[in-house]
Design an enzyme around this catalytic site. Structure first.
Site, mmCIF file in Angstrom:
data_model
loop_
_atom_site.group_PDB
_atom_site.id
_atom_site.type_symbol
_atom_site.label_atom_id
_atom_site.label_comp_id
_atom_site.label_asym_id
_atom_site.label_seq_id
_atom_site.Cartn_x
_atom_site.Cartn_y
_atom_site.Cartn_z
ATOM 1 N N LYS A 238 0.853 -1.204 0.000
ATOM 2 C CA LYS A 238 0.000 0.000 0.000
ATOM 3 C C LYS A 238 0.882 1.245 0.000
ATOM 4 O O LYS A 238 1.485 1.594 1.006
ATOM 5 C CB LYS A 238 -0.935 0.039 1.207
ATOM 6 C CG LYS A 238 -2.027 1.093 0.980
ATOM 7 C CD LYS A 238 -2.631 1.658 2.237
ATOM 8 C CE LYS A 238 -1.817 2.727 2.884
ATOM 9 N NZ LYS A 238 -1.638 3.959 2.087
ATOM 10 N N GLY B 201 6.872 4.766 8.451
ATOM 11 C CA GLY B 201 6.031 5.950 8.610
ATOM 12 C C GLY B 201 6.204 6.521 10.002
ATOM 13 O O GLY B 201 7.254 6.347 10.631
ATOM 14 N N SER B 202 5.153 7.156 10.501
ATOM 15 C CA SER B 202 5.255 7.849 11.785
ATOM 16 C C SER B 202 5.249 6.855 12.950
ATOM 17 O O SER B 202 4.652 5.775 12.863
ATOM 18 C CB SER B 202 4.082 8.822 11.945
ATOM 19 O OG SER B 202 2.858 8.128 11.872
ATOM 20 N N THR B 203 5.870 7.236 14.034
ATOM 21 C CA THR B 203 5.873 6.416 15.246
ATOM 22 C C THR B 203 4.448 6.236 15.754
ATOM 23 O O THR B 203 4.061 5.154 16.217
ATOM 24 C CB THR B 203 6.789 7.056 16.305
ATOM 25 O OG1 THR B 203 8.136 6.995 15.809
ATOM 26 C CG2 THR B 203 6.725 6.329 17.631
ATOM 27 N N GLU B 204 3.646 7.282 15.623
ATOM 28 C CA GLU B 204 2.244 7.239 16.055
ATOM 29 C C GLU B 204 1.488 6.106 15.327
ATOM 30 O O GLU B 204 0.830 5.272 15.962
ATOM 31 C CB GLU B 204 1.650 8.601 15.698
ATOM 32 C CG GLU B 204 0.261 8.852 16.103
ATOM 33 C CD GLU B 204 -0.248 10.134 15.417
ATOM 34 O OE1 GLU B 204 0.555 10.904 14.827
ATOM 35 O OE2 GLU B 204 -1.465 10.339 15.453
ATOM 36 N N GLY C 24 2.898 3.660 13.713
ATOM 37 C CA GLY C 24 3.603 2.415 14.038
ATOM 38 C C GLY C 24 2.973 1.740 15.252
ATOM 39 O O GLY C 24 2.796 0.512 15.294
ATOM 40 N N GLU D 5 9.806 0.856 10.659
ATOM 41 C CA GLU D 5 10.865 1.846 10.448
ATOM 42 C C GLU D 5 10.193 3.198 10.650
ATOM 43 O O GLU D 5 9.401 3.630 9.816
ATOM 44 C CB GLU D 5 11.449 1.678 9.044
ATOM 45 C CG GLU D 5 12.845 2.228 8.924
ATOM 46 C CD GLU D 5 12.841 3.638 8.413
ATOM 47 O OE1 GLU D 5 12.830 4.559 9.274
ATOM 48 O OE2 GLU D 5 12.837 3.842 7.209
ATOM 49 N N CYS E 30 13.478 10.366 7.517
ATOM 50 C CA CYS E 30 13.357 9.859 8.876
ATOM 51 C C CYS E 30 14.679 10.049 9.626
ATOM 52 O O CYS E 30 14.708 10.152 10.837
ATOM 53 C CB CYS E 30 12.954 8.397 8.851
ATOM 54 S SG CYS E 30 13.900 7.446 7.676
ATOM 55 N N GLU F 203 9.730 15.142 16.016
ATOM 56 C CA GLU F 203 10.147 15.080 14.611
ATOM 57 C C GLU F 203 9.335 16.098 13.813
ATOM 58 O O GLU F 203 8.106 16.054 13.806
ATOM 59 C CB GLU F 203 9.888 13.671 14.066
ATOM 60 C CG GLU F 203 10.262 13.527 12.609
ATOM 61 C CD GLU F 203 10.146 12.096 12.106
ATOM 62 O OE1 GLU F 203 9.054 11.518 12.202
ATOM 63 O OE2 GLU F 203 11.155 11.573 11.615
#
Ligand code: NAI
Ligand code: MG
Length: 495
Positions: free
Chosen positions: A194, A247-250, A252, A269, A302, A399
């Site tokens: 995706k 993508g974002s930690t959120e 993730g 990642e 990143c 970030e």
């Protein structure tokens, strides 16, 4: 001035793009489409079929069937490796076309995509192709203390993990697709990819090249769509054996929850707030290096060197130097060969980054260079150097993912190790010094997955990449990634 568009690019964006499922180009089950805008102008670039849960589930069924019973699993490693190699060759045959498409969709300079993103993507497939024939188990001499006198033959098999869901971001759309697809294909997995909703185009063009290379139907499926619908459906699908997410930690953390249903394997990642450290004995090229560390790809990396630490004896020289470079960077459309920095990828990202700039200002930071929007159309933000920051400020802790660096000073090696590690992230770090022992001593102290000494943003298909702490789980690239796409089976025979 702009480069002349390749005929294939004109044709590709000239008609609505479809989903690639089971080797066929199809509309979304809902019939819906969405637009991907050109971030340099804000105008519609192309229309793309909008995949949602139903399309994802159909693609997963195709990938499952291709894994369980398709010709893919019967191919020899050598046959698989040659197909993966061919994908790399086909990318190299279409460098300009892919670079233009990437520039239009993402905003990055065409010349950068042509020099870096596209050749790196090809190189990843070429590197991974060689591994197809080198995935091995071991023979193990076992002891079994409670079966005295018995003899055994034990060995391990390393097998493909199965159906992999891959969810990728918009900052390096083609390259992230390559990082994900390369190891999956070389190990014999099947995939539902995706792409990010902001940048679906090069992944769709890559799907055409993948089919041309001879990858059987259903092995690679590409389903553009939004995160909360298509992405969430892929992460929670019980027929998916592993999800690889960038993508974002959120998000993730949401993926971790979504994966709990069938305990699918995960690699993540995620974000970073990487320290870039300039010692008193650094070469003067560290100034340009520090600017490149944050401004490359408009700071939408990143691993961006977004926290610049300079030894107090060189602080003014280095930080002023980075600010001068920031002021000299030429912003414009990615298709203009004179452009050094394009727009941010989207209106949302533009608002995020300018929101951070406002928060920095409100907290008392000073903009030595930049500090706001550039121009009055498109999503351009000025390259920005912030000083007078404190460690507790939002611009220092979070970030930003834009061309914004915060600069601080330090006085000793022990102090800088603590400052560098004062973050929830652990993706990358830069060290600039002529004292190589000092560099290696600090490299050991920093808790991050990648350390660059007297350089920055050096990527290679053979180097493992990934994060400590909240920057992620697992590694991409290098042979390390193969462990994340294979399962190990221990087989024991009583002789
Ligand atoms: P994001 O993490 O929301 O999007 C990345 C991918 O995840 C996209 O394909 C998106 O469709 C998908 N996604 C979003 N929500 C999902 C969900 N609930 N379930 C499954 N998939 C989902 O990133 P976004 O919103 O585009 O950017 C926000 C921030 O994230 C950036 O400002 C940056 O700080 C960070 N980011 C970090 C990246 C990295 O390379 N580590 C890449 C992109 C963004
Ligand atoms: Mg998001």
């Amino acid at each position: 001035m702009t480069v002349t568009l390749d005929r294939n690019v004109e044709a590709f964006i000239g008609s609505p793009r479809q989903l690639f499922i089971n080797g066929q180009w199809v509309n979304a089950a809902s019939g819906k489409t969405f637009e991907t805008p050109n971030p340099a102008t804000g105008e519609t670039l192309a229309r793309v079929a909008e995949g949602d849960a139903e399309d994802i589930n159909r693609a997963v069924r195709a990938a499952r069937a291709a894994f369980d019973s398709g010709p893919w699993s019967r191919m020899t490693p050598s046959e698989r490796g040659r197909i993966v190699w061919k994908i790399g060759d086909l990318i190299l045959e279409h460098v300009d076309e892919l670079a233009q498409l990437e520039s239009l969709d993402n905003g990055k300079p065409f010349l950068v995509a042509q020099a870096a993103d596209v050749p790196l993507a090809a190189d990843l497939f070429h590197y991974m192709a060689g591994w197809a024939t080198k995935i091995e188990g071991n023979t193990i001499d076992i002891s079994v203390p409670y079966m005295p006198g018995a003899n055994f033959h034990s060995y391990t098999l390393r097998e493909p993990i199965g159906v992999v869901g891959q969810i990728i971001p918009w900052n390096f759309p083609l390259l992230m697709a390559a990082w994900k697809l390369g190891p999956a294909l070389t190990t014999g997995c099947t995939v539902v990819l995706k792409p990010a909703e902001q940048t679906p185009l090069t992944a769709l063009r890559l799907a055409e090249l993948i089919a041309e290379a001879g990858v059987p139907d259903g092995v690679v499926n590409v389903v553009p769509g939004f995160g909360e619908t298509a992405g969430a459906a892929l992460a929670s699908n019980d027929d998916v054996d592993k999800v690889a997410f960038t993508g974002s930690t959120e998000v993730g953390k949401l993926i971790v929850q979504a994966a709990a249903g069938n305990l699918k394997k995960l690699t993540l990642e995620l974000g970073g707030k990487s320290p870039n450290i300039v010692f008193d004995d650094a070469e003067s090229s560290a100034v340009e290096g520090a600017a490149n560390a944050i401004f490359f790809n408009h700071g939408q990396c990143c691993v961006a060197g977004s926290r610049l630490f300079v030894h107090e004896s060189r602080y003014d020289e280095v930080v002023d130097g980075v600010a001068e470079i920031a002021k000299s960077i030429k912003l414009g459309s990615g298709l203009d060969p004179a452009t050094q920095m394009g727009p941010l990828v989207s209106d949302e990202q533009f608002r995020r980054v300018t929101g951070f700039l406002e928060s920095g200002r409100a907290d008392g930071a000073t903009a030595l260079a930049g500090g706001g929007r550039f121009g009055d159309r498109g999503y351009f933000v000025e390259p920005t150097v912030l000083t007078n920051t404190r460690p507790d400020m939002k611009v220092v802790r979070e970030e930003i993912f834009g061309p914004v660096v915060v600069a601080e000073s330090f006085s000793s090696l022990d102090e800088i190790a603590a400052q560098a590690n004062d973050t929830t992230y652990g993706l990358g770090a830069g060290i600039w010094t002529r004292d190589i022992s000092k560099a290696h001593a600090l490299a050991k102290k920093i808790r991050a997955g990648t350390i660059w000494i007297n350089c920055y943003n050096v990527f290679d298909a053979s180097l493992p990449f990934g994060g400590y702490k909240q920057s992620g789980w697992g590694r991409e690239m290098g042979h390390e990634v193969l462990n994340n796409y294979t399962e190990v089976k221990a087989v024991t025979t009583l002789l």
